[in-house]
Structure formats: C-alpha cells, structure tokens
Design an enzyme around this catalytic site. Structure first.
Site, PDB file in Angstrom:
ATOM      1  N   CYS A   1       0.809  -1.062   0.145  1.00  0.00           N
ATOM      2  CA  CYS A   1      -0.053   0.027   0.023  1.00  0.00           C
ATOM      3  C   CYS A   1       0.904   1.456  -0.097  1.00  0.00           C
ATOM      4  CB  CYS A   1      -1.067  -0.100   1.100  1.00  0.00           C
ATOM      5  SG  CYS A   1      -2.451   1.087   0.840  1.00  0.00           S
TER       6      CYS A   1
ATOM      7  N   HIS B   1      -3.285  -4.935   1.531  1.00  0.00           N
ATOM      8  CA  HIS B   1      -2.602  -5.180   3.057  1.00  0.00           C
ATOM      9  C   HIS B   1      -2.921  -6.801   3.223  1.00  0.00           C
ATOM     10  CE1 HIS B   1      -2.497  -1.018   4.897  1.00  0.00           C
ATOM     11  NE2 HIS B   1      -3.187  -1.144   3.988  1.00  0.00           N
TER      12      HIS B   1
ATOM     13  N   ILE C   1      -7.259  -0.642   1.546  1.00  0.00           N
ATOM     14  CA  ILE C   1      -7.448   0.489   2.324  1.00  0.00           C
ATOM     15  C   ILE C   1      -6.844   1.851   1.874  1.00  0.00           C
ATOM     16  CG2 ILE C   1      -7.395   1.505   4.852  1.00  0.00           C
ATOM     17  CD1 ILE C   1      -6.639  -1.511   5.821  1.00  0.00           C
TER      18      ILE C   1
ATOM     19  N   GLU D   1      -1.267  -8.595   5.329  1.00  0.00           N
ATOM     20  CA  GLU D   1      -1.278  -8.649   6.892  1.00  0.00           C
ATOM     21  C   GLU D   1      -2.212  -8.807   7.803  1.00  0.00           C
ATOM     22  OE1 GLU D   1      -0.590  -6.119   5.472  1.00  0.00           O
ATOM     23  OE2 GLU D   1      -0.949  -4.442   6.707  1.00  0.00           O
TER      24      GLU D   1
END
Ligand code: GLN
Length: 213
Positions: free
Chosen positions: A83, A193, A145, A195
């Site tokens: 990102c 993302h 995001i 994670e």
C-alpha cells in the site's frame, strides 16, 4: 547464498508494523523493527508497511534513512512494499502531494488513493501468480484501504495480480483489470494489505525471495 532464517526488517516509522512482524515470524523469518541507519544496514530484506506515504516519506528523510535505503535497493536488497509501501517503491506517482518524494526502484507509475471515495476500503479474493496457482493455493484474501494501483508497468515488471472483472457477489467491478501486485527482481509490491486478513502467503513469497537472494 541461501539464508535459512533470514532477518527481515519492518520499517517502523509509521503504519501497521506489528502485523507485519507477526506475519513474518509465522513464515520463519527473524523479524525486527528498523528505525535507524545501523538497523537498515544489517537486515537481509525489508518490508515497508501501509500507512500514509507522505508521512513515511518525510520521516525517512528526518531519520536519515532515505539515501541509505536507495543505496541498499541499488545493491539488490529485497524490499516488499504494501500500500503506502508500494507508493514509496514506485519510480513515478500520480496524485501525490506537491513535495512528495518516493524512494523508487520499481519501473512503475502508481496512482495514490486510486480506488476513490465510495470504495476506498474493501476486501476481495485475488488470483496471485506464484501463490494462488501453487499447490493447495486458491485465491488470496486481501484488504484494500485507501489503496493505490499500478497504472503503468515497465517491461521488466512482472504483473502478479489484477482486480477481477466481477466481485464475489458477481457484480461488475469498476476497477477491473487494474494491477495491484507486481515484482521487479528483488522488489515486490502490493496495493493491498495481506497482513490483516490472516493469509501469510505473500509474506511467505517475500521471505522466499529474501532467503534466495
Ligand atoms: N492512501 C495512503 C497513502 O497515500 C495509503 C493507504 C495505506 O497504506 N493503507 O499513503
């Protein structure tokens, strides 16, 4: 040289550092935070996390890490940018702020905040070259995001994932076909993302790149 348990740093100036540390540990890397030049000098690979690319850019300069990071990238340091991290790895950006700089290294044009307001955060399943097509693969669950996308990729860039034509409910997707993961040599970038969805296969791919570098 193959390093059995590589030491992978997570740039810890701003953004979601902790989630990357635990994802890296779960795929058998030794994960450490990086805030100082001496720490950046000793890692075998580096993750630049999501967060705010303009802030990370400023902090890289304040903490005197930017020139060293550029030098280590030129020497072949494996780096994974997620990102905001993807924005920082891009040679060129669109919709950055006036004074925003990138670290660069990947021959791509990245558009910041590309997905627009209504859909500025969403989760989706993606086909990912080298992950979802391997063994017991299956699509990678990803979270976007306020994400960027790769608008143009140079000849030496391998496209690893694109936004699918329809979402999981069968609706047409406006951003269909946009590039959201890519690799150029030891540099890996994802617009999303990985994670925070509990799918550690992207980290596994990166740690494999570090171990084999
Ligand atoms: N929009 C942010 C930026 O420009 C990136 C968002 C993220 O990393 N989740 O840096």
């Amino acid at each position: 040289m193959v390093v059995a348990t590589p030491t992978v740093g997570v740039l810890a100036l701003q953004g979601d550092v902790r989630e990357h540390l635990s994802a890296l540990e779960s795929v058998n890397a030794r994960a450490v935070t990086v805030r100082r030049p001496a720490e950046l000098e000793t890692v075998d690979g580096l993750v630049i996390p999501g967060g705010e690319s303009t802030t990370i850019d400023k902090l890289l300069r304040i903490f005197e890490l930017r020139d060293l990071l550029q030098a280590r990238i030129k020497e072949g340091l494996p780096v994974y940018g997620s990102c905001a991290g993807m924005i920082l790895l891009a040679d060129r950006i669109l919709d950055g702020t006036a004074d925003q700089q990138t670290v660069g290294g990947m021959d791509v044009v990245v558009r910041r905040n590309a997905f627009g307001r209504q859909v500025d955060s969403f989760e989706t399943d993606l086909d990912f070259v080298g992950i979802s097509d391997v063994g017991a693969g299956g699509p990678v669950r990803t979270a976007f995001i306020r994400a960027p996308w790769i608008e143009e990729a140079g000849r030496d860039v391998e496209v690893l994932a694109r936004i699918p034509a329809v979402d999981t409910q069968g609706r047409q997707v406006a951003a269909a076909g946009r590039i959201v993961a890519a690799r150029q040599g030891p540099l890996l970038a994802t617009a999303f993302h990985p994670e925070i969805t509990g799918d550690t296969r992207v980290h596994g791919l990166f740690v494999g790149m570090v171990a084999g570098a």
